[in-house]
Design a protein around this motif. Structure first.
Motif, PDB file in Angstrom:
ATOM      1  N   PHE A  17      16.350  39.127  37.966  1.00 13.24           N
ATOM      2  CA  PHE A  17      16.155  38.143  36.789  1.00 13.24           C
ATOM      3  C   PHE A  17      16.690  38.702  35.693  1.00 13.24           C
ATOM      4  O   PHE A  17      16.500  38.283  34.623  1.00 13.24           O
ATOM      5  CB  PHE A  17      15.022  37.417  36.897  1.00 13.24           C
ATOM      6  CG  PHE A  17      14.986  36.725  38.061  1.00 13.24           C
ATOM      7  CD1 PHE A  17      15.459  35.339  38.095  1.00 13.24           C
ATOM      8  CD2 PHE A  17      14.130  36.894  39.286  1.00 13.24           C
ATOM      9  CE1 PHE A  17      15.439  34.324  39.234  1.00 13.24           C
ATOM     10  CE2 PHE A  17      14.136  36.244  40.407  1.00 13.24           C
ATOM     11  CZ  PHE A  17      14.715  34.817  40.157  1.00 13.24           C
ATOM     12  N   VAL A  61      22.060  27.613  42.063  1.00 13.27           N
ATOM     13  CA  VAL A  61      20.840  28.048  42.610  1.00 13.27           C
ATOM     14  C   VAL A  61      20.768  28.297  44.079  1.00 13.27           C
ATOM     15  O   VAL A  61      20.150  29.203  44.664  1.00 13.27           O
ATOM     16  CB  VAL A  61      19.657  27.408  41.839  1.00 13.27           C
ATOM     17  CG1 VAL A  61      19.323  26.158  42.695  1.00 13.27           C
ATOM     18  CG2 VAL A  61      18.426  28.331  41.797  1.00 13.27           C
ATOM     19  N   LEU A 100      12.061  29.139  44.028  1.00 14.38           N
ATOM     20  CA  LEU A 100      13.039  29.511  42.987  1.00 14.38           C
ATOM     21  C   LEU A 100      13.929  28.175  42.902  1.00 14.38           C
ATOM     22  O   LEU A 100      14.520  27.880  41.962  1.00 14.38           O
ATOM     23  CB  LEU A 100      13.738  30.614  43.566  1.00 14.38           C
ATOM     24  CG  LEU A 100      13.117  31.953  43.101  1.00 14.38           C
ATOM     25  CD1 LEU A 100      13.732  33.111  43.532  1.00 14.38           C
ATOM     26  CD2 LEU A 100      13.035  32.139  41.774  1.00 14.38           C
ATOM     27  N   THR A 129      14.422  22.074  36.416  1.00 16.84           N
ATOM     28  CA  THR A 129      14.327  22.394  35.161  1.00 16.84           C
ATOM     29  C   THR A 129      15.486  22.323  34.310  1.00 16.84           C
ATOM     30  O   THR A 129      15.954  21.642  33.383  1.00 16.84           O
ATOM     31  CB  THR A 129      13.679  23.667  34.875  1.00 16.84           C
ATOM     32  OG1 THR A 129      14.393  24.484  35.807  1.00 16.84           O
ATOM     33  CG2 THR A 129      12.173  23.587  35.101  1.00 16.84           C
ATOM     34  N   LEU A 136      15.883  21.656  24.401  1.00 16.94           N
ATOM     35  CA  LEU A 136      14.603  22.277  25.104  1.00 16.94           C
ATOM     36  C   LEU A 136      13.424  21.828  24.296  1.00 16.94           C
ATOM     37  O   LEU A 136      12.081  21.382  25.061  1.00 16.94           O
ATOM     38  CB  LEU A 136      14.632  23.790  24.968  1.00 16.94           C
ATOM     39  CG  LEU A 136      15.264  24.520  25.935  1.00 16.94           C
ATOM     40  CD1 LEU A 136      15.826  25.951  25.344  1.00 16.94           C
ATOM     41  CD2 LEU A 136      14.852  24.320  27.412  1.00 16.94           C
ATOM     42  N   LEU A 150      18.713  33.579  33.343  1.00 16.25           N
ATOM     43  CA  LEU A 150      19.497  32.966  34.277  1.00 16.25           C
ATOM     44  C   LEU A 150      19.663  31.251  33.633  1.00 16.25           C
ATOM     45  O   LEU A 150      21.069  30.768  33.786  1.00 16.25           O
ATOM     46  CB  LEU A 150      19.084  32.910  35.673  1.00 16.25           C
ATOM     47  CG  LEU A 150      19.838  32.126  36.814  1.00 16.25           C
ATOM     48  CD1 LEU A 150      21.143  32.482  36.834  1.00 16.25           C
ATOM     49  CD2 LEU A 150      19.224  32.006  37.953  1.00 16.25           C
TER      50      LEU A 150
HETATM   51  C1  HEM Z   1      15.659  25.165  31.299  1.00 21.26           C
HETATM   52  C2  HEM Z   1      15.428  25.880  32.371  1.00 21.26           C
HETATM   53  C3  HEM Z   1      13.918  26.319  32.740  1.00 21.26           C
HETATM   54  C4  HEM Z   1      12.785  26.110  31.951  1.00 21.26           C
HETATM   55  C5  HEM Z   1      12.532  25.196  30.660  1.00 21.26           C
HETATM   56  C6  HEM Z   1      11.753  26.751  32.701  1.00 21.26           C
HETATM   57  C7  HEM Z   1      10.368  26.497  32.480  1.00 21.26           C
HETATM   58  C8  HEM Z   1       9.203  27.479  33.041  1.00 21.26           C
HETATM   59  C9  HEM Z   1       7.796  27.414  32.630  1.00 21.26           C
HETATM   60  C10 HEM Z   1       7.353  26.554  31.218  1.00 21.26           C
HETATM   61  C11 HEM Z   1       7.341  28.264  33.429  1.00 21.26           C
HETATM   62  C12 HEM Z   1       5.695  28.618  33.323  1.00 21.26           C
HETATM   63  C13 HEM Z   1       4.908  27.882  34.280  1.00 21.26           C
HETATM   64  C14 HEM Z   1       3.483  28.465  34.117  1.00 21.26           C
HETATM   65  O1  HEM Z   1       3.000  28.833  33.169  1.00 21.26           O
HETATM   66  O2  HEM Z   1       2.620  27.939  35.000  1.00 21.26           O
HETATM   67  C15 HEM Z   1       8.180  28.615  34.540  1.00 21.26           C
HETATM   68  C16 HEM Z   1       7.885  29.685  35.426  1.00 21.26           C
HETATM   69  C17 HEM Z   1       8.820  29.908  36.543  1.00 21.26           C
HETATM   70  N1  HEM Z   1      10.224  29.663  36.481  1.00 21.26           N
HETATM   71 FE1  HEM Z   1      11.279  28.681  35.085  1.00 21.26          FE
HETATM   72  N2  HEM Z   1      12.193  27.431  33.767  1.00 21.26           N
HETATM   73  C18 HEM Z   1      13.568  27.205  33.675  1.00 21.26           C
HETATM   74  C19 HEM Z   1      14.443  27.563  34.731  1.00 21.26           C
HETATM   75  C20 HEM Z   1      14.068  28.560  35.712  1.00 21.26           C
HETATM   76  C21 HEM Z   1      15.167  29.123  36.659  1.00 21.26           C
HETATM   77  C22 HEM Z   1      16.709  28.917  36.368  1.00 21.26           C
HETATM   78  C23 HEM Z   1      14.482  29.769  37.582  1.00 21.26           C
HETATM   79  C24 HEM Z   1      14.937  30.709  38.749  1.00 21.26           C
HETATM   80  C25 HEM Z   1      15.925  30.423  39.550  1.00 21.26           C
HETATM   81  C26 HEM Z   1      13.126  29.841  37.224  1.00 21.26           C
HETATM   82  C27 HEM Z   1      12.105  30.371  38.121  1.00 21.26           C
HETATM   83  C28 HEM Z   1      10.588  30.070  37.602  1.00 21.26           C
HETATM   84  C29 HEM Z   1       9.563  30.624  38.361  1.00 21.26           C
HETATM   85  C30 HEM Z   1       9.784  31.539  39.592  1.00 21.26           C
HETATM   86  C31 HEM Z   1       8.492  30.595  37.579  1.00 21.26           C
HETATM   87  C32 HEM Z   1       6.819  30.792  38.174  1.00 21.26           C
HETATM   88  C33 HEM Z   1       6.810  32.486  37.495  1.00 21.26           C
HETATM   89  C34 HEM Z   1       5.319  32.985  37.866  1.00 21.26           C
HETATM   90  O3  HEM Z   1       4.585  32.150  38.160  1.00 21.26           O
HETATM   91  O4  HEM Z   1       5.348  34.149  37.719  1.00 21.26           O
HETATM   92  N3  HEM Z   1      12.860  28.711  36.073  1.00 21.26           N
HETATM   93  N4  HEM Z   1       9.361  28.290  33.983  1.00 21.26           N
END
Ligand code: HEM
Length: 515
Positions: free
Chosen positions: A144, A196, A306, A313, A368, A456
């Motif tokens: 990533f 994805v 994932l 999102t 956003l 990404l």
């Molecule tokens: C505009 C796009 C995106 C937004 C706004 C977004 C937003 C977020 C937010 C706010 C969290 C934190 C949730 C928490 O604190 O509980 C999160 C976690 C995560 N996001 Fe994204 N996300 C986006 C795109 C992506 C993409 C493209 C991927 C991967 C392909 C991804 C994979 C993840 C994963 C695996 C987590 C969990 C991380 C962890 O628990 O350590 N997200 N995302």
């Protein structure tokens, strides 16, 4: 016999006394919560602070995000929204709740919202122990980074090119100069899921080729809504089995099991293939002892997460931003002018060509802010000994949350907060926006559990929106779906996206791909 006869004779009285006892208990419980609970000093409406029922009704209605936004407007920046829950609309709360700060670890996630589904292996999302979670992140990190995304660019570009080419086909089939009306939410979903899917499973869902949702993809929103209902019922574990049955139909449960089996099959197929390609699976570190990487079962569960986290999102932000752009044609014209000036031909469009375009970045930042894809935030709980957040003392096991909408659309944080003004993000922002608190917007979260997919996501956002606007002229469609008000949609963990139509025309001077 005598006892039975007595019970039958007094049945009415017994029911009435039980009901009276229950109501008295409820009344005492509500009075305790309102006046004597350790959180009684935090402002909030009695209907919400006396029991958790009002909060649950709000979740089930799909309007928790806007209800909490309204409560913040009425009661202030730190408010009590349930007997044991406090919501913050203060930028400093981001780091105080979600970050490891000078010896104080980030607040933990609650099992209530983030327990693993029965019979499923642990994924990065429900690795609640910080040490285990750190092992997941370390194993996932190489897939990533900015460098990894650059290596993944050919896979992303191939999908985005197909997205453009399929739209071009629709435009070419329409009468000259009239353009074509398309439900752009569907097409943006097709491309983000296919990207994805290709990166995560090593095969796309074929949405772009077939112009249809793959059944796996169609299932996701139903699954997330069911998971939201199920998690919310855990506040009342005694009622959970009965209400769980009512709220989550058996057919949905069966679909969820099916969904999981299909994910495992896809991942196993990818693992068994000899394909050498720069995708997420090949870049995550595996170790079947679960010491120096994640196990195969953990990889299966995490990849499945994932796909959902990476597409639901991105598609919401892209659709919402497009919604605001067509309603603000002057801003859309500025964006089109910038991306077209940056690249003379479609072949010139690369991640690096779009990375530093100021107006494209400002449009996406504003998207956003206004179209946060998870507007109900990320709940956490205070540690057992309690904690102070933004000067407010909270006892142990208090639920806390920063509700993004309450900050992102707050007149205290932003000038003209409900309007679409990409200019506020420019380094040369007009003076009207000089007091904007930009650090209030944290769409990707903060701290050790913040979004791993951020680079990404930015790559996809820039390429998909940039290439769309580079090739086509977009206009608001004069149809019911063309008038969709983005903010009016319901949310069940993620936005329940309604159809949204736009009129697409080929940009003047370009030849159709499918002439
Ligand atoms: C505009 C796009 C995106 C937004 C706004 C977004 C937003 C977020 C937010 C706010 C969290 C934190 C949730 C928490 O604190 O509980 C999160 C976690 C995560 N996001 Fe994204 N996300 C986006 C795109 C992506 C993409 C493209 C991927 C991967 C392909 C991804 C994979 C993840 C994963 C695996 C987590 C969990 C991380 C962890 O628990 O350590 N997200 N995302």
């Amino acid at each position: 016999m005598a006892l039975l006869a007595m019970l039958v004779e007094n049945f009415g009285k017994i029911v009435l006394s039980t009901l009276a006892a229950f109501l008295s208990y409820l009344l005492c419980y509500a009075i305790y919560n309102i006046y004597f609970h350790p959180l009684s000093h935090v402002p909030g409406p009695i209907l919400w602070t006396s029991t958790r029922l009002r909060y649950l009704l709000s979740i089930w209605s799909g309007y928790l995000h806007t209800d909490i936004q309204d409560l913040h407007r009425k009661y202030g920046q730190i408010i009590r929204v349930a007997p044991d829950e406090v919501s913050f609309a203060v930028p400093d709360a981001w780091s105080q709740i979600y970050s490891n700060t000078s010896g104080t670890p980030a607040f933990p996630k609650s099992k209530l919202w983030h327990g693993a589904a029965p019979g499923r292996p642990m994924s990065v999302l429900n690795a609640l122990d910080p040490k285990v979670h750190a092992r997941f992140r370390k194993a996932m990190d190489p897939a990533f980074t900015e460098k990894a995304v650059r290596a993944q660019e050919p896979v992303i570009q191939t999908r985005v090119a197909l997205f453009i080419s399929q739209l071009d086909k629709l435009v070419a089939a329409a009468k000259e100069n009239e353009g074509v009306i398309v439900n752009i939410v569907r097409w943006l979903a097709f491309v983000t899921f296919d990207v994805v899917g290709d990166l995560g499973f090593g095969e796309t869902f074929g949405c772009l080729e077939t112009s249809e949702y793959h059944p796996w993809v169609s299932m996701i929103f139903t699954s997330l809504r069911a998971a939201t209902y199920r998690a919310s019922l855990r506040y009342y574990p005694q009622l959970s089995p009965l209400m769980g049955f009512l709220a989550v139909p058996k057919s949905v449960m069966q679909q969820q099991i099916q969904h999981w089996k299909q994910s495992v099959d896809k991942i196993n197929r990818r693992l068994a293939s000899e394909k050498e390609r720069p995708d997420l699976i090949s870049m995550m570190k595996r170790d079947d002892d679960g010491v120096d990487g994640i196990t195969t079962a953990e990889l299966q569960a995490t990849t499945s997460v994932l796909i959902v986290a990476g597409s639901e999102t991105t598609v919401s932000v892209l659709s919402g931003t497009t919604n605001y752009l067509v309603k603000n044609p002057d801003k859309l014209a500025l964006l089109a002018e910038e991306v077209r000036r940056a690249c003379n031909t479609e072949r010139d469009i690369t991640l690096s060509a779009f990375k530093d375009l100021p107006y494209l970045n400002a449009v996406l930042q504003e998207g956003l802010r206004l179209c946060n894809p998870t507007p109900v935030g990320a709940p956490r709980v205070t540690p057992p000994g309690g904690a102070t957040v933004c000067g407010t003392w909270l006892p142990g096991e208090t639920f806390v949350n920063v509700h993004p909408l309450a900050l992102n659309r707050s007149p205290v944080m932003f000038h003209d907060p409900n309007a679409f003004h990409p200019e506020r993000w420019l380094s040369s922002a007009p003076p009207a926006f000089s007091e904007d608190k930009k650090n209030a917007v944290q769409a990707f979260g903060v701290g050790p559990r913040s979004c791993i997919g951020r680079p990404l996501a930015w790559a996809e956002l820039r390429l998909i929106l940039g290439r769309l606007v580079w090739r086509f002229d977009l206009q608001e469609a004069d149809t019911e779906a063309g008038r969709l008000d983005w903010q009016s949609q319901r949310v069940f963990s993620v936005v329940e996206r309604k159809p949204f139509e736009v009129r697409l025309k080929l940009r003047q001077g370009l030849a159709p791909i499918h002439a």
